[in-house]
Design an enzyme around this catalytic site. Structure first.
Site, mmCIF file in Angstrom:
data_model
loop_
_atom_site.group_PDB
_atom_site.id
_atom_site.type_symbol
_atom_site.label_atom_id
_atom_site.label_comp_id
_atom_site.label_asym_id
_atom_site.label_seq_id
_atom_site.Cartn_x
_atom_site.Cartn_y
_atom_site.Cartn_z
ATOM 1 N N GLY A 159 19.080 16.384 88.412
ATOM 2 C CA GLY A 159 19.008 17.522 87.814
ATOM 3 C C GLY A 159 19.121 18.100 86.823
ATOM 4 N N TRP A 171 17.560 17.914 84.230
ATOM 5 C CA TRP A 171 15.965 18.975 83.674
ATOM 6 C C TRP A 171 16.000 20.210 84.581
ATOM 7 C CZ3 TRP A 171 10.775 16.588 81.943
ATOM 8 C CH2 TRP A 171 11.372 15.647 81.583
ATOM 9 N N ASP A 208 12.318 16.643 95.045
ATOM 10 C CA ASP A 208 12.396 15.440 95.509
ATOM 11 C C ASP A 208 12.481 14.529 96.524
ATOM 12 O OD1 ASP A 208 14.385 13.757 92.551
ATOM 13 O OD2 ASP A 208 14.432 13.089 94.909
ATOM 14 N N ASP A 238 8.088 14.998 99.424
ATOM 15 C CA ASP A 238 7.564 13.960 99.263
ATOM 16 C C ASP A 238 5.971 15.000 98.036
ATOM 17 O OD1 ASP A 238 5.273 12.500 98.336
ATOM 18 O OD2 ASP A 238 5.352 11.119 99.718
ATOM 19 N N ASP A 260 10.128 13.723 84.813
ATOM 20 C CA ASP A 260 10.276 12.925 84.334
ATOM 21 C C ASP A 260 10.978 11.966 85.197
ATOM 22 O OD1 ASP A 260 12.157 11.948 81.812
ATOM 23 O OD2 ASP A 260 14.088 11.911 82.756
ATOM 24 N N LYS A 265 6.530 12.580 81.753
ATOM 25 C CA LYS A 265 6.974 10.938 81.128
ATOM 26 C C LYS A 265 6.111 9.720 81.640
ATOM 27 C CE LYS A 265 10.774 8.461 82.896
ATOM 28 N NZ LYS A 265 12.140 8.217 82.914
#
Length: 244
Positions: free
Chosen positions: A83, A85, A111, A127, A151, A191
């Site tokens: 959490g 970000w 998530d 998902d 991320d 990322k």
């Protein structure tokens, strides 16, 4: 756990680096990780400032440069656990309404696993690869997002080439999701790991966004191969078609 003074350090000077002694049953890699955590200034700063992870400073530093987390922005944080970000996004978009007179943003964290509530954010255990995940997000927003950020990293296998391919596949899926939910002019951030498998993704993003750059924020560890793709200026379908 000890603090050591190196030879020749001089009178009155100390090496304040924490050294972790090897413990029975603990792998060397675990000892090194613990030692790195204890000596990481970003870890200490995150703890002091109430962020859930040192990664909060990565998104803050990236946003300091690109300025996409603005008051009123609608943000989707993919793979948001734990959490950090999300916390930064809430503060910068004014999702809590803490800045009177400025637009109030919305932050949605997604998530696979349950995530401890973040004040000012709406969390979904979902998902994002599910067929209708983009529809669920657009329904919750009653529209489209201004920012999709990720991320996420695939579970490490210990084989660098395999890990690179896995994280690139995840990044490509995140990009597809982003293009399904973003407003024209929106931003996508994800990322990636340094390697040679990202050319096709960058080409795809260059068609869909006005500008695509790589960035490695100061909070990203120097020995890490991670970096971030920042794609800004999401094009409309007609604009994207025109440059194909």
């Amino acid at each position: 756990m000890t603090r050591s003074t190196p030879p020749g350090s001089g009178r009155g000077r100390r090496d304040l680096r924490v050294r972790v002694k090897t413990a029975k049953g603990r792998k060397l890699s675990s000892t090194r990780w613990l030692e790195r955590q204890l000596n990481d200034p970003y870890v200490a700063r995150a703890r002091a400032e109430g962020y859930r992870s040192r990664a909060a400073y990565k998104i803050a530093e990236i946003d300091d440069r690109f300025r996409f987390l603005v008051p009123g922005a609608r943000v989707v944080d993919l793979g948001c656990a734990p959490g950090g970000w999300t916390q930064v996004a809430v503060a910068r978009t004014n999702a809590l309404g803490a800045a009177p007179g400025k637009p109030r943003g919305r932050v949605i964290g997604i998530d696979l696993q349950p995530v401890e509530p973040v004040a000012g954010a709406e969390l979904m255990q979902l998902d994002f690869l599910d067929e209708d995940a983009d529809v669920a997000v657009r329904d919750l927003l009653a529209g489209r997002a201004d920012v999709v950020m990720s991320d996420m990293a695939a579970a490490a296998s210990g084989h660098p080439a395999t890990d690179h391919l896995r994280i690139m596949a995840l990044c490509e899926a995140a990009a597809e999701f982003a293009m399904a939910v973003l407003e024209p002019g929106g931003t996508f951030l994800a990322k990636v790991l340094a390697g040679g498998a990202e050319a096709s993704l960058v080409a795809q993003l260059n068609r869909a966004f006005a500008k695509v750059v790589h960035v490695k924020p100061p909070a990203s560890r120097k020995d890490s191969s991670e970096k971030y793709l920042v794609a800004t200026g999401f094009r409309t379908a007609s604009e994207a078609q025109a440059i194909r």
